[in-house]
Write an enzyme that holds these catalytic residues in place. Sequence first.
Site, PDB file in Angstrom:
ATOM      1  N   LYS A 180      34.966  48.489  48.006  1.00  0.00           N
ATOM      2  CA  LYS A 180      35.046  49.194  46.426  1.00  0.00           C
ATOM      3  C   LYS A 180      33.706  50.351  45.935  1.00  0.00           C
ATOM      4  O   LYS A 180      32.838  49.543  46.502  1.00  0.00           O
ATOM      5  CB  LYS A 180      36.427  47.767  45.960  1.00  0.00           C
ATOM      6  N   THR A 212      39.650  47.226  32.100  1.00  0.00           N
ATOM      7  CA  THR A 212      39.947  47.461  33.410  1.00  0.00           C
ATOM      8  C   THR A 212      39.924  46.003  34.451  1.00  0.00           C
ATOM      9  O   THR A 212      39.282  45.437  35.378  1.00  0.00           O
ATOM     10  CB  THR A 212      38.460  47.317  34.274  1.00  0.00           C
ATOM     11  N   GLY A 214      41.332  43.080  35.729  1.00  0.00           N
ATOM     12  CA  GLY A 214      41.963  42.505  37.010  1.00  0.00           C
ATOM     13  C   GLY A 214      42.371  43.865  37.803  1.00  0.00           C
ATOM     14  O   GLY A 214      43.302  43.521  39.132  1.00  0.00           O
ATOM     15  N   THR A 215      41.100  44.899  37.961  1.00  0.00           N
ATOM     16  CA  THR A 215      41.435  45.341  39.043  1.00  0.00           C
ATOM     17  C   THR A 215      41.067  45.811  40.754  1.00  0.00           C
ATOM     18  O   THR A 215      42.155  46.069  41.340  1.00  0.00           O
ATOM     19  CB  THR A 215      40.407  46.867  38.547  1.00  0.00           C
ATOM     20  N   GLY A 216      40.718  45.016  40.702  1.00  0.00           N
ATOM     21  CA  GLY A 216      40.437  43.982  41.508  1.00  0.00           C
ATOM     22  C   GLY A 216      41.950  42.871  42.219  1.00  0.00           C
ATOM     23  O   GLY A 216      42.415  43.152  43.748  1.00  0.00           O
ATOM     24  N   CYS A 217      41.899  42.302  41.704  1.00  0.00           N
ATOM     25  CA  CYS A 217      43.033  41.549  41.566  1.00  0.00           C
ATOM     26  C   CYS A 217      44.732  42.394  42.790  1.00  0.00           C
ATOM     27  O   CYS A 217      45.135  42.222  43.326  1.00  0.00           O
ATOM     28  CB  CYS A 217      43.656  40.304  40.900  1.00  0.00           C
TER      29      CYS A 217
END
Length: 271
Positions: A180, A212, A214-217
């Site tokens: 990412k 932003t 929680g974008t990875g989860c």
Amino acid sequence: MASVPTQFPGRVLIIAGSDSGGGAGLQADIKAVTMLGGYAATAVTAITVQNTLGVHGVHPLPLDLIAAQARAVLDDIGADAIKTGMLGTAEVVERVAAILDSSGAPVVVDPVMIAKGGAPLLEAAGIAVIRALMIPRAALLTPNAPEAEALTGITVADLDGQRRAGEALLALGAKAVLMKGGHVAGDTVIDLLLTLDGETVMEGPRLDTRHTHGTGCTLASACAAGIARGLPLAVAVAEARAYVFEAIRRAPGLGQGHGPLDHGWPLRDRT
């Protein structure tokens, strides 16, 4: 009354921590999987006290309870994919690795280490165990730049660094790696999907926003939803990226810090 199918397509077992603010963790995971047409079940690894301003407490659950939750889901409902998020300790990583071996479902591993506000979500000893046990079990690994650096020792400051770190993670046993680019500087966000067969560069504009959390989860779970529904990997990742981009763009502006995304935007588009 219509008959109920014996197997709902897109069953995803989420093994992750809880976020009381609802923006990250298994709450975000459940929303993403549901919005993308899957069915979400959970095994909670820890309960966190957090909101948009940060993580104010982390309370791990007992190992046997984590395993029992996962076993109850797998033995009854089953899973077409498993997504792992916050694991917290080396002991939890070891127990989860054993659960994965008993399932056989493809696993999306989000190597969660640090919260958006900077709080550590994985003890130092857990990094080596993630490297040894989780990466080789990953059908898809989804690290951001700091996580990839911690796992490989390779600086990730540009596309070349993303590529070199991704190749190192493939060499550690991951079947595919989504490097990412959100933490890599530039007006364009570049995500790099690497497999043993080659790479796919996926680009998009960077949104200027503090919302932003929680974008990875969300991205990892969205990928898991696509994989669980039988989509080819590159298609699942592209669908997940499009979903997350729009969720960031439509973020509701909640909280005083790093706010959550609008996970439910597809539902509002249908009304």
